[in-house]
Design an enzyme around this catalytic site. Structure first.
Site, PDB file in Angstrom:
ATOM      1  N   HIS A 131       0.839  -1.210   0.000  1.00  0.00           N
ATOM      2  CA  HIS A 131       0.000   0.000   0.000  1.00  0.00           C
ATOM      3  C   HIS A 131       0.865   1.248   0.000  1.00  0.00           C
ATOM      4  CE1 HIS A 131       1.197  -0.392   4.193  1.00  0.00           C
ATOM      5  NE2 HIS A 131       0.898   0.897   4.335  1.00  0.00           N
ATOM      6  N   ASP A 133       0.641   5.131   1.975  1.00  0.00           N
ATOM      7  CA  ASP A 133      -0.078   5.681   3.126  1.00  0.00           C
ATOM      8  C   ASP A 133      -1.082   6.760   2.725  1.00  0.00           C
ATOM      9  OD1 ASP A 133       1.233   3.996   4.877  1.00  0.00           O
ATOM     10  OD2 ASP A 133       2.893   5.404   5.184  1.00  0.00           O
ATOM     11  N   HIS A 162       4.656  -0.098   0.132  1.00  0.00           N
ATOM     12  CA  HIS A 162       5.364  -0.804   1.202  1.00  0.00           C
ATOM     13  C   HIS A 162       4.431  -1.792   1.886  1.00  0.00           C
ATOM     14  CE1 HIS A 162       3.605   2.748   3.104  1.00  0.00           C
ATOM     15  NE2 HIS A 162       3.591   2.072   4.241  1.00  0.00           N
ATOM     16  N   ARG A 204       5.833   6.585  13.996  1.00  0.00           N
ATOM     17  CA  ARG A 204       5.734   7.093  12.613  1.00  0.00           C
ATOM     18  C   ARG A 204       5.270   8.540  12.579  1.00  0.00           C
ATOM     19  NH1 ARG A 204       1.408   4.918   8.322  1.00  0.00           N
ATOM     20  NH2 ARG A 204       0.672   7.050   8.080  1.00  0.00           N
TER      21      ARG A 204
HETATM   22  C1  OGA Z   1       3.354   2.160   8.131  1.00  0.00           C
HETATM   23  C2  OGA Z   1       3.551   0.786   7.634  1.00  0.00           C
HETATM   24  C3  OGA Z   1       5.021  -1.119   7.788  1.00  0.00           C
HETATM   25  C4  OGA Z   1       5.800  -1.798   8.850  1.00  0.00           C
HETATM   26  O1  OGA Z   1       3.824   2.459   9.231  1.00  0.00           O
HETATM   27  O2  OGA Z   1       2.749   2.958   7.403  1.00  0.00           O
HETATM   28  O3  OGA Z   1       2.948   0.408   6.671  1.00  0.00           O
HETATM   29  O4  OGA Z   1       6.698  -2.581   8.486  1.00  0.00           O
HETATM   30  N1  OGA Z   1       4.453   0.070   8.298  1.00  0.00           N
HETATM   31  O5  OGA Z   1       5.494  -1.593  10.023  1.00  0.00           O
HETATM   32 MN    MN Z   2       1.982   2.176   5.660  1.00  0.00          MN
END
Ligand code: OGA
Ligand code: MN
Length: 266
Positions: A105, A107, A239, A257
């Site tokens: 996806h 974000d 990702h 994040r």
């Molecule tokens: C995010 C995500 C992936 C992960 O934080 O947006 O998709 O590996 N994380 O935690």
């Molecule tokens: Mn993500």
């Protein structure tokens, strides 16, 4: 230590060594990393030791931040700009989002303005697994078979978030506002349909596009090290999280994040 930028794979990604992002640095260094980010799509700043506020300040150098819709129950207390991605619990409840990326996806793709990029900072890591996959959607677009390029030309796709019940329509092929390069923007986690196309046709087309994007030459799998801060360009990268041990109680992975606000895709 002088600043060093080293490629991590043929697909995308570079590690940045010798830059402490916890304190302000000059515009010349900023220009170097900004350029490296546009060229490598994902930068991993190694060996960081960041407070939440320091991560926020560094993230803001790339633009205003964007609160995540589910941040209400998953943000760090006192820091609405920090989303907690974590397998930890407190009083029997998850402290953040347990699995933020079950499928490929980008974000906030379900928003009118999807994120420019996100920065994920590793605070606690499991002894193995818990990697993050990144896919170069410029390369995937370049290599897209001609019949698929023709099929998606000028078309828009719908995106939806079940978590926050938000919808948006975006071009399937978008142009990066800074590099001018084209990339594939649809993704298996959040895309729900294609405008003016039957469900059967949509499903067949998306299945083919996703199979094409799911090729290892477009991918880089990041094995996290303590102190890593990864910053992906959400406009041209998909990702996914590898949470193959999510049900194992000894699997602890705890991250912060920040999300940088983006533009309307075109
Ligand atoms: C995010 C995500 C992936 C992960 O934080 O947006 O998709 O590996 N994380 O935690
Ligand atoms: Mn993500």
């Amino acid at each position: 230590m002088p600043l060093e930028i080293r490629s991590l794979s043929d697909a995308l990604g570079a590690e940045v060594i010798g830059l402490d992002v916890s304190h302000p640095f000059d515009d010349k260094i900023f220009a170097t990393i900004h350029q490296a980010h546009l060229e490598n799509l994902v930068l991993v700043f190694r060996g960081q030791n960041l407070t939440p506020q320091q991560q926020i300040e560094f993230s803001k150098r790339f633009g205003p931040l964007d609160a995540h819709p589910s941040q209400g129950n998953a943000h760090l207390e006192g820091y609405p700009d920090i989303l907690v991605i974590s397998t930890k619990t407190k009083d029997g409840k998850d402290v953040g989002i347990r699995n933020a990326g079950p499928m490929w996806h980008s974000d906030l793709a379900y928003r009118e303005r999807p994120a420019l990029g996100s920065m994920l900072y590793a605070l606690e890591l499991p002894d193995r697994r818990g990697n993050t996959g990144f896919a170069n959607m410029y390369k995937a677009y370049e290599a897209l078979p001609a019949h698929l390029k023709t099929a998606v030309e000028g078309k828009r796709a719908a995106f939806h978030s079940t978590r926050s019940d938000i919808d948006a329509l975006h071009p399937i092929i978008r142009t990066h506002p800074e590099t001018g390069w084209k990339s594939i923007f649809v993704n298996p986690q959040l895309t729900t349909g294609i405008e003016d196309m039957s469900e059967t046709e949509t499903e067949a087309l998306l299945t083919e596009i996703y199979a094409h994007c799911d090729q290892p030459q477009f991918h880089y799998w990041h094995e996290w090290q303590p102190g890593d801060l990864a910053f992906w360009d959400n406009r041209c990268v998909l990702h996914i999280a590898d949470h193959t041990r999510l049900d194992d109680p000894s699997y602890i992975r705890h991250m912060h994040r920040t999300t940088i606000a983006g533009d309307v895709p075109y």
